[in-house]
Design an enzyme around this catalytic site. Sequence first.
Site, PDB file in Angstrom:
ATOM      1  N   LYS A  11    -100.070  48.620  25.741  1.00 24.50           N
ATOM      2  CA  LYS A  11     -99.314  47.909  26.779  1.00 24.50           C
ATOM      3  C   LYS A  11     -98.150  48.783  27.273  1.00 24.50           C
ATOM      4  CE  LYS A  11    -100.487  43.374  24.824  1.00 24.50           C
ATOM      5  NZ  LYS A  11     -99.945  42.065  24.346  1.00 24.50           N
ATOM      6  N   TYR A  51    -106.244  37.912  31.616  1.00 25.41           N
ATOM      7  CA  TYR A  51    -105.529  36.883  30.845  1.00 25.41           C
ATOM      8  C   TYR A  51    -105.843  35.465  31.317  1.00 25.41           C
ATOM      9  CZ  TYR A  51    -102.673  40.161  28.106  1.00 25.41           C
ATOM     10  OH  TYR A  51    -102.236  41.119  27.203  1.00 25.41           O
ATOM     11  N   ASN A 118     -95.728  43.384  22.287  1.00 26.69           N
ATOM     12  CA  ASN A 118     -96.287  43.733  20.974  1.00 26.69           C
ATOM     13  C   ASN A 118     -97.264  44.907  21.016  1.00 26.69           C
ATOM     14  OD1 ASN A 118     -98.429  42.477  22.177  1.00 26.69           O
ATOM     15  ND2 ASN A 118     -98.427  40.688  20.832  1.00 26.69           N
ATOM     16  N   HIS A 121    -103.216  45.318  22.938  1.00 29.02           N
ATOM     17  CA  HIS A 121    -104.177  44.227  23.077  1.00 29.02           C
ATOM     18  C   HIS A 121    -105.476  44.687  22.445  1.00 29.02           C
ATOM     19  CE1 HIS A 121    -106.870  41.212  24.859  1.00 29.02           C
ATOM     20  NE2 HIS A 121    -107.697  42.236  25.048  1.00 29.02           N
ATOM     21  N   GLU A 132    -114.019  41.849  29.054  1.00 29.12           N
ATOM     22  CA  GLU A 132    -112.843  42.704  29.297  1.00 29.12           C
ATOM     23  C   GLU A 132    -113.250  44.145  29.648  1.00 29.12           C
ATOM     24  OE1 GLU A 132    -110.574  42.123  25.719  1.00 29.12           O
ATOM     25  OE2 GLU A 132    -110.042  40.059  26.267  1.00 29.12           O
TER      26      GLU A 132
HETATM   27  P1  DAT Z   1    -103.059  38.402  20.949  1.00 23.16           P
HETATM   28  O1  DAT Z   1    -102.577  39.500  21.867  1.00 23.16           O
HETATM   29  O2  DAT Z   1    -102.554  38.600  19.545  1.00 23.16           O
HETATM   30  O3  DAT Z   1    -104.541  38.158  21.051  1.00 23.16           O
HETATM   31  P2  DAT Z   1    -102.716  36.027  22.598  1.00 23.16           P
HETATM   32  O4  DAT Z   1    -104.027  36.385  23.230  1.00 23.16           O
HETATM   33  O5  DAT Z   1    -102.590  34.652  22.023  1.00 23.16           O
HETATM   34  O6  DAT Z   1    -102.330  37.066  21.442  1.00 23.16           O
HETATM   35  O7  DAT Z   1    -101.530  36.185  23.664  1.00 23.16           O
HETATM   36  C1  DAT Z   1    -101.520  37.251  24.579  1.00 23.16           C
HETATM   37  C2  DAT Z   1    -100.141  37.892  24.551  1.00 23.16           C
HETATM   38  O8  DAT Z   1     -99.159  36.949  25.034  1.00 23.16           O
HETATM   39  C3  DAT Z   1     -99.644  38.267  23.160  1.00 23.16           C
HETATM   40  O9  DAT Z   1    -100.093  39.551  22.791  1.00 23.16           O
HETATM   41  C4  DAT Z   1     -98.149  38.206  23.308  1.00 23.16           C
HETATM   42  C5  DAT Z   1     -97.947  37.062  24.284  1.00 23.16           C
HETATM   43  N1  DAT Z   1     -97.721  35.784  23.589  1.00 23.16           N
HETATM   44  C6  DAT Z   1     -98.658  35.017  22.956  1.00 23.16           C
HETATM   45  N2  DAT Z   1     -98.118  33.903  22.460  1.00 23.16           N
HETATM   46  C7  DAT Z   1     -96.795  33.943  22.779  1.00 23.16           C
HETATM   47  C8  DAT Z   1     -95.701  33.062  22.549  1.00 23.16           C
HETATM   48  N3  DAT Z   1     -95.834  31.901  21.897  1.00 23.16           N
HETATM   49  N4  DAT Z   1     -94.483  33.446  23.005  1.00 23.16           N
HETATM   50  C9  DAT Z   1     -94.310  34.607  23.690  1.00 23.16           C
HETATM   51  N5  DAT Z   1     -95.318  35.466  23.946  1.00 23.16           N
HETATM   52  C10 DAT Z   1     -96.548  35.141  23.505  1.00 23.16           C
HETATM   53 MG    MG Z   2    -105.641  37.565  22.764  1.00 20.24          MG
END
Ligand code: DAT
Ligand code: MG
Length: 138
Positions: A11, A51, A118, A121, A132
Amino acid sequence: MAIERSLILIKPDGVKRQLTGQIISRIEAKGYVIAELKQVSASRELLEAHYEEHVGKPFYEPLVEFMLSGPLVAIVAEGHNVITGFRSLAGTTDPTTAAPGTIRGDLGRDWGLKVQQNLVHGSDSVESSNREIGIWFS
Ligand code: DAT
Ligand code: MG
């Protein structure tokens, strides 16, 4: 068992912090093969497709804005169980509590923003990975 492919993104925070090399090293050191790799500036349209499962969540718009904030690196990694294996290397979503030893646990932190930055992805299933890879490498 079939060789899997995972769509991995470094990212914009990872690219800005010059962690691209370290992150790719971890993928290679684990033994996965880098099949495709490019640095790109994503469009809003592409990110909305990527997303789509998060539309309507409170962090959705901040997430898209964050992913638009600079170049990122898109990778297709290959290997048996690479989808689960990369998610294990990446660590859990929240970098504050992601396990030490993982990419998010070692290199990430909470910056007090509306979306967690973070670093990476990784696809979460074979279906997501096919979808994807089609979005990022069509
Ligand atoms: P991951 O990337 O671990 O698969 P995800 O698909 O649930 O997580 O969410 C996509 C991204 O969105 C994630 O990498 C960071 C952000 N995110 C997810 N949940 C969040 C939350 N509760 N608060 C803030 N950012 C969040
Ligand atoms: Mg995810």
